[in-house]
Design an enzyme around this catalytic site. Structure first.
Site, mmCIF file in Angstrom:
data_model
loop_
_atom_site.group_PDB
_atom_site.id
_atom_site.type_symbol
_atom_site.label_atom_id
_atom_site.label_comp_id
_atom_site.label_asym_id
_atom_site.label_seq_id
_atom_site.Cartn_x
_atom_site.Cartn_y
_atom_site.Cartn_z
ATOM 1 N N GLY A 14 0.827 -1.208 0.000
ATOM 2 C CA GLY A 14 0.000 0.000 0.000
ATOM 3 C C GLY A 14 0.861 1.258 0.000
ATOM 4 O O GLY A 14 2.099 1.206 -0.030
ATOM 5 N N ASP A 59 -3.822 -12.367 4.442
ATOM 6 C CA ASP A 59 -5.123 -11.724 4.628
ATOM 7 C C ASP A 59 -5.310 -11.559 6.131
ATOM 8 O O ASP A 59 -5.500 -12.546 6.851
ATOM 9 C CB ASP A 59 -6.229 -12.619 4.033
ATOM 10 N N THR A 85 -9.515 0.737 2.849
ATOM 11 C CA THR A 85 -9.395 2.198 2.877
ATOM 12 C C THR A 85 -10.348 2.926 1.920
ATOM 13 O O THR A 85 -10.246 4.141 1.774
ATOM 14 C CB THR A 85 -7.940 2.623 2.557
ATOM 15 N N TYR A 148 -16.147 3.518 7.579
ATOM 16 C CA TYR A 148 -14.685 3.387 7.632
ATOM 17 C C TYR A 148 -14.165 3.831 9.010
ATOM 18 O O TYR A 148 -13.416 3.107 9.667
ATOM 19 C CB TYR A 148 -14.048 4.225 6.519
ATOM 20 N N LYS A 152 -12.359 1.475 11.923
ATOM 21 C CA LYS A 152 -11.004 1.772 12.415
ATOM 22 C C LYS A 152 -11.053 2.001 13.933
ATOM 23 O O LYS A 152 -10.169 1.545 14.663
ATOM 24 C CB LYS A 152 -10.419 3.002 11.711
ATOM 25 N N TRP A 170 -4.968 12.175 5.988
ATOM 26 C CA TRP A 170 -4.751 12.734 4.650
ATOM 27 C C TRP A 170 -3.352 12.350 4.140
ATOM 28 O O TRP A 170 -2.516 13.202 3.841
ATOM 29 C CB TRP A 170 -4.912 14.246 4.658
HETATM 30 N N1 LIG Z 1 -4.566 7.076 3.043
HETATM 31 C C1 LIG Z 1 -4.966 7.914 3.982
HETATM 32 O O1 LIG Z 1 -5.282 9.089 3.706
HETATM 33 C C2 LIG Z 1 -5.018 7.474 5.413
HETATM 34 C C3 LIG Z 1 -5.442 8.390 6.382
HETATM 35 C C4 LIG Z 1 -5.479 7.990 7.716
HETATM 36 C C5 LIG Z 1 -5.112 6.710 8.065
HETATM 37 N N2 LIG Z 1 -4.734 5.831 7.101
HETATM 38 C C6 LIG Z 1 -4.379 4.479 7.506
HETATM 39 O O2 LIG Z 1 -3.022 4.272 7.166
HETATM 40 C C7 LIG Z 1 -2.813 2.880 6.885
HETATM 41 C C8 LIG Z 1 -2.098 2.736 5.552
HETATM 42 O O3 LIG Z 1 -2.914 3.339 4.561
HETATM 43 P P1 LIG Z 1 -2.487 3.459 3.033
HETATM 44 O O4 LIG Z 1 -2.719 4.850 2.612
HETATM 45 O O5 LIG Z 1 -1.157 2.837 2.840
HETATM 46 O O6 LIG Z 1 -3.622 2.552 2.389
HETATM 47 P P2 LIG Z 1 -3.613 1.694 1.025
HETATM 48 O O7 LIG Z 1 -2.686 2.295 0.043
HETATM 49 O O8 LIG Z 1 -5.042 1.517 0.682
HETATM 50 O O9 LIG Z 1 -2.989 0.312 1.495
HETATM 51 C C9 LIG Z 1 -3.714 -0.587 2.273
HETATM 52 C C10 LIG Z 1 -3.186 -1.958 1.937
HETATM 53 O O10 LIG Z 1 -3.918 -2.926 2.701
HETATM 54 C C11 LIG Z 1 -4.118 -4.052 1.874
HETATM 55 N N3 LIG Z 1 -5.245 -4.844 2.340
HETATM 56 C C12 LIG Z 1 -6.575 -4.642 2.176
HETATM 57 N N4 LIG Z 1 -7.274 -5.632 2.742
HETATM 58 C C13 LIG Z 1 -6.363 -6.500 3.276
HETATM 59 C C14 LIG Z 1 -6.464 -7.702 3.994
HETATM 60 N N5 LIG Z 1 -7.662 -8.277 4.275
HETATM 61 N N6 LIG Z 1 -5.336 -8.312 4.408
HETATM 62 C C15 LIG Z 1 -4.126 -7.776 4.122
HETATM 63 N N7 LIG Z 1 -3.956 -6.652 3.426
HETATM 64 C C16 LIG Z 1 -5.076 -6.002 3.024
HETATM 65 C C17 LIG Z 1 -4.364 -3.476 0.487
HETATM 66 O O11 LIG Z 1 -4.091 -4.458 -0.487
HETATM 67 P P3 LIG Z 1 -5.042 -4.591 -1.784
HETATM 68 O O12 LIG Z 1 -5.127 -3.218 -2.370
HETATM 69 O O13 LIG Z 1 -4.281 -5.578 -2.627
HETATM 70 O O14 LIG Z 1 -6.346 -5.114 -1.282
HETATM 71 C C18 LIG Z 1 -3.362 -2.319 0.457
HETATM 72 O O15 LIG Z 1 -2.109 -2.745 -0.060
HETATM 73 C C19 LIG Z 1 -4.190 2.226 6.952
HETATM 74 O O16 LIG Z 1 -4.354 1.657 8.221
HETATM 75 C C20 LIG Z 1 -5.146 3.397 6.799
HETATM 76 O O17 LIG Z 1 -6.381 3.135 7.410
HETATM 77 C C21 LIG Z 1 -4.662 6.174 5.777
#
Ligand SMILES: NC(=O)c1ccc[n+]([C@@H]2O[C@H](COP(=O)([O-])OP(=O)(O)OC[C@H]3O[C@@H](n4cnc5c(N)ncnc54)[C@H](OP(=O)(O)O)[C@@H]3O)[C@@H](O)[C@H]2O)c1
Length: 306
Positions: A14, A59, A85, A148, A152, A170
């Site tokens: 991710g 998973d 996400t 969502y 979380k 963000w």
């Molecule tokens: N992006 C934001 O703005 C934001 C803001 C606040 C907090 N966060 C938190 O920061 C963390 C990292 O976010 P990110 O931006 O890196 O998100 P991301 O790019 O969506 O990455 C999330 C990863 O989790 C994987 N995933 C989904 N379901 C899964 C499962 N059942 N088992 C194992 N892997 C799984 C996805 O793989 P697939 O795509 O192959 O399913 C993806 O590679 C998350 O906890 C998110 O909630 C993000």
């Protein structure tokens, strides 16, 4: 010589995961700032042995897979980034979001305890309703307004007090899918954009967050931590700033109200969810200003692998 710390990263493919694995392995993540060291220490890649697990490898919603992953890798620290996400889609797929964000996080906390590992679980500003009127501190009451955010928050509740929970917001990485890339593409192609100016929050560079997660991996503090770049902003201000960097004039970005979005988004976002990062600043360091983070992201976009 001490053996390297064994670190297992979930969601390693991710947006945050790719930068974190890069940094653990001694590479400066794209969009990174060489001189930002939250705990004042350089990274020696021999310090860590990293196992980055993508969704394909693990998973997190499957109890058997989670147990086997920890039994096989025996990590000292698990950095849990895997998440459902898709904020709007979660409104119509609450079970799927719950399975990953709540159950998956609980399974990892349980397994970490069983195998003697420290869990660092990443969470979000969307656990808050955004009605406080000032920046949120770690102890503020949560009251998510979206599926969502609720899943979380439930994941946080399934963690142990000894686990470390990192709330961020963000997030923008050079290799991630995020709004900043859409804005930059439009700026370069001569189009204009409209963005909401009534949602206030804090931007987080995935590369800066990665450095903070490494500092937390070293120190394993436990408890809740807010980690985001310094300064608050709105989506309109981010768009206008990216336009400015890319040489567009003030006409490039138009401010609108959330109520003007058409179609209306399925999920309710908090109107003001900026995170107070004073606790992290006092214990480690302040993160760079959000403009610095956005400028680095724009600077390094062309270096992305195609
Ligand atoms: N992006 C934001 O703005 C934001 C803001 C606040 C907090 N966060 C938190 O920061 C963390 C990292 O976010 P990110 O931006 O890196 O998100 P991301 O790019 O969506 O990455 C999330 C990863 O989790 C994987 N995933 C989904 N379901 C899964 C499962 N059942 N088992 C194992 N892997 C799984 C996805 O793989 P697939 O795509 O192959 O399913 C993806 O590679 C998350 O906890 C998110 O909630 C993000």
């Amino acid at each position: 010589m001490n053996r390297p710390q064994r670190v297992m990263v979930t969601g390693a493919s991710g947006q945050v995961g790719v930068d974190l694995v890069d940094y653990f392995e001694g590479r400066v993540p794209l969009g990174g700032r060489e001189d930002f060291r939250p705990d004042g220490r350089d990274l020696d890649s021999a310090e860590f042995e990293v196992m980055g697990l993508s969704h394909h490898d693990l998973d997190v919603s499957d109890a058997g897979q989670v147990d086997r992953a920890l039994a096989a890798t025996r990590p000292d620290v698990v950095v849990h980034l895997a998440a459902y996400t898709a904020v709007d889609r979660a409104e119509t797929e609450p079970e799927a979001a719950h399975a990953v964000n709540a159950r998956g996080t609980g399974l990892l906390s349980d397994a970490a305890e069983r195998y003697g590992a420290h869990l660092i679980a990443v969470s979000t500003d969307y656990v808050f309703d955004g009605l406080k009127g000032s920046a949120y501190v770690e102890g503020d009451e949560t009251n998510p307004q979206s599926v969502y955010g609720a899943t979380k928050r439930d994941g946080e509740r399934l963690c142990r007090p000894s686990d470390t929970i990192v709330r961020t917001s963000w997030v923008m990485g050079v290799r991630g899918k995020n709004v900043a890339h859409i804005i930059a593409d439009r700026a370069r192609s001569g189009q204009s954009v409209r963005f909401v100016n009534d949602q206030t929050g804090t931007v987080t560079s995935a590369a800066d967050l990665a450095r903070c997660l490494v500092a937390l991996t070293r120190t394993r503090p436990g408890g809740v931590w807010h980690v985001a770049n310094s300064g608050t902003t709105t989506w309109f201000e981010i768009a206008a700033y990216i336009g400015e960097i890319l040489g567009r004039d003030a006409e490039f970005a138009e401010p609108i109200a959330t109520s003007e979005l058409s179609p209306a988004p399925l999920a309710t976002r908090p109107p003001r969810s900026d995170l107070d990062t004073g606790k992290f600043h006092a214990a480690y360091a302040a993160l760079p200003d959000w403009r610095d983070a956005v400028a680095r992201l724009v600077r390094d976009r062309d270096l992305r692998p195609s």
